[in-house]
Design an enzyme around this catalytic site. Sequence first.
Site, short mmCIF file in Angstrom:
data_model
loop_
_atom_site.label_atom_id
_atom_site.label_comp_id
_atom_site.label_asym_id
_atom_site.label_seq_id
_atom_site.Cartn_x
_atom_site.Cartn_y
_atom_site.Cartn_z
N SER A 136 0.84 -1.20 0.00
CA SER A 136 0.00 0.00 0.00
C SER A 136 0.87 1.25 0.00
O SER A 136 2.00 1.23 0.53
CB SER A 136 -0.87 0.01 1.26
OG SER A 136 -1.55 1.25 1.37
N TYR A 149 -1.09 0.07 10.56
CA TYR A 149 -1.28 -0.56 9.24
C TYR A 149 -0.14 -0.16 8.31
O TYR A 149 0.45 -1.01 7.63
CB TYR A 149 -2.63 -0.09 8.68
CG TYR A 149 -2.93 -0.46 7.25
CD1 TYR A 149 -3.36 -1.73 6.91
CD2 TYR A 149 -2.82 0.49 6.23
CE1 TYR A 149 -3.66 -2.06 5.59
CE2 TYR A 149 -3.12 0.17 4.91
CZ TYR A 149 -3.53 -1.10 4.60
OH TYR A 149 -3.83 -1.42 3.29
N1 NAP Z 1 -8.99 -0.78 -0.48
C1 NAP Z 1 -7.97 0.05 -0.47
O1 NAP Z 1 -8.14 1.30 -0.55
C2 NAP Z 1 -6.56 -0.48 -0.41
C3 NAP Z 1 -5.50 0.43 -0.58
C4 NAP Z 1 -4.20 -0.03 -0.51
C5 NAP Z 1 -3.95 -1.38 -0.29
N2 NAP Z 1 -4.99 -2.25 -0.12
C6 NAP Z 1 -4.68 -3.65 0.13
O2 NAP Z 1 -5.30 -4.44 -0.86
C7 NAP Z 1 -5.56 -5.75 -0.33
C8 NAP Z 1 -7.00 -6.13 -0.61
O3 NAP Z 1 -7.83 -5.23 0.06
P1 NAP Z 1 -9.36 -4.98 -0.30
O4 NAP Z 1 -9.55 -3.51 -0.33
O5 NAP Z 1 -9.77 -5.83 -1.47
O6 NAP Z 1 -10.01 -5.49 1.06
P2 NAP Z 1 -11.23 -6.43 1.45
O7 NAP Z 1 -12.21 -6.55 0.36
O8 NAP Z 1 -11.66 -5.93 2.79
O9 NAP Z 1 -10.50 -7.84 1.64
C9 NAP Z 1 -9.64 -8.16 2.67
C10 NAP Z 1 -9.43 -9.65 2.59
O10 NAP Z 1 -8.43 -10.08 3.51
C11 NAP Z 1 -8.89 -11.30 4.07
N3 NAP Z 1 -8.29 -11.58 5.36
C12 NAP Z 1 -8.28 -10.75 6.45
N4 NAP Z 1 -7.67 -11.39 7.47
C13 NAP Z 1 -7.30 -12.61 7.00
C14 NAP Z 1 -6.63 -13.72 7.58
N5 NAP Z 1 -6.20 -13.72 8.86
N6 NAP Z 1 -6.42 -14.83 6.82
C15 NAP Z 1 -6.84 -14.86 5.54
N7 NAP Z 1 -7.48 -13.85 4.93
C16 NAP Z 1 -7.71 -12.74 5.67
C17 NAP Z 1 -10.38 -11.13 4.21
O11 NAP Z 1 -10.98 -12.39 4.33
P3 NAP Z 1 -12.29 -12.62 5.23
O12 NAP Z 1 -13.44 -12.27 4.30
O13 NAP Z 1 -12.22 -14.05 5.60
O14 NAP Z 1 -12.19 -11.68 6.41
C18 NAP Z 1 -10.70 -10.44 2.88
O15 NAP Z 1 -10.87 -11.37 1.85
C19 NAP Z 1 -5.21 -5.67 1.16
O16 NAP Z 1 -3.91 -6.21 1.37
C20 NAP Z 1 -5.21 -4.19 1.44
O17 NAP Z 1 -4.39 -3.86 2.54
C21 NAP Z 1 -6.30 -1.82 -0.18
#
Ligand code: NAP
Length: 244
Positions: A136, A149
């Site tokens: 990120s 984070y």
């Molecule tokens: N959205 C943004 O603005 C943004 C910006 C920069 C970076 N990112 C990064 O992009 C990635 C995807 O994020 P997203 O926005 O698509 O988020 P999201 O839809 O909230 O997805 C997060 C995922 O992580 C899984 N997870 C959480 N804890 C876990 C664990 N202990 N073991 C296995 N799986 C686990 C969740 O599974 P469960 O459903 O089982 O909880 C969920 O599938 C993340 O690494 C995030 O930090 C996001």
Amino acid sequence: MRSRVLILGGTSDIGLALARTFAAEKYDVVLAARNLAQLQIIQADLQIRHQVEVSITYFEAADFDSHFDFYHALTIKPDVVICVFGHLGSQPRAELDWSACDEIITTNYTGAVSILNIVANDFANRKRGTIVGISSVAGDRGRQSNYIYGSAKAAFSVYLAGLRNRMFSKQVHVLTVKPGFVKTKMTEHLTTPALLTASPGQVAKDVFKAVRKKKDVLYTLGIWRLIMFIIRMITEGMFKRMKM
Ligand SMILES: NC(=O)c1ccc[n+]([C@@H]2O[C@H](COP(=O)([O-])OP(=O)(O)OC[C@H]3O[C@@H](n4cnc5c(N)ncnc54)[C@H](OP(=O)(O)O)[C@@H]3O)[C@@H](O)[C@H]2O)c1
């Protein structure tokens, strides 16, 4: 035989978009996550739309002891592994409650290191493959609003840089992805500027192109490279006075 992508965090919004993009490009897909019922729905949808092989498997990032068996149970090893699971958590809660803080660090850093060490050793032996880590822009500079984070993502970015350095001589490609704002369930409680906010589909397309071009570091949207360059240039003396 078709190429195969393993998506660690297959139920995440960005993970789902990645699965759709790679399946549309005729990759077979392995989705790994905790919620198998949700994975079954995604599996059926992808198979109908793209006519590729889609398999699902349970994966818990915090269960380090299970990671070796998880990876070695995959009968066909992947060509591309994308580590996309993550947890934003609550900064104020993490400041008060160690278990909340630990969950952020474990999900964004140590869990990723644990599984990617295993993947990297396999890819090094096979002298091929691509490892993608979704880090990120939050890891580029610590801010009061999300530095727990951000620090876990910073550590993950450094891990990926070192892994890239180690893997270069083994013909293994390592891509660090630094998304800015992305419209997903992780950020649904936040109001983000529309021009700086990507859709999961845009991120997935950028990642696919960067895999194909063997890029090292991808900012998505691209404008975030410039924004973070400027933010990194601000002196600590000034930065500590800013409400960020
Ligand atoms: N959205 C943004 O603005 C943004 C910006 C920069 C970076 N990112 C990064 O992009 C990635 C995807 O994020 P997203 O926005 O698509 O988020 P999201 O839809 O909230 O997805 C997060 C995922 O992580 C899984 N997870 C959480 N804890 C876990 C664990 N202990 N073991 C296995 N799986 C686990 C969740 O599974 P469960 O459903 O089982 O909880 C969920 O599938 C993340 O690494 C995030 O930090 C996001």
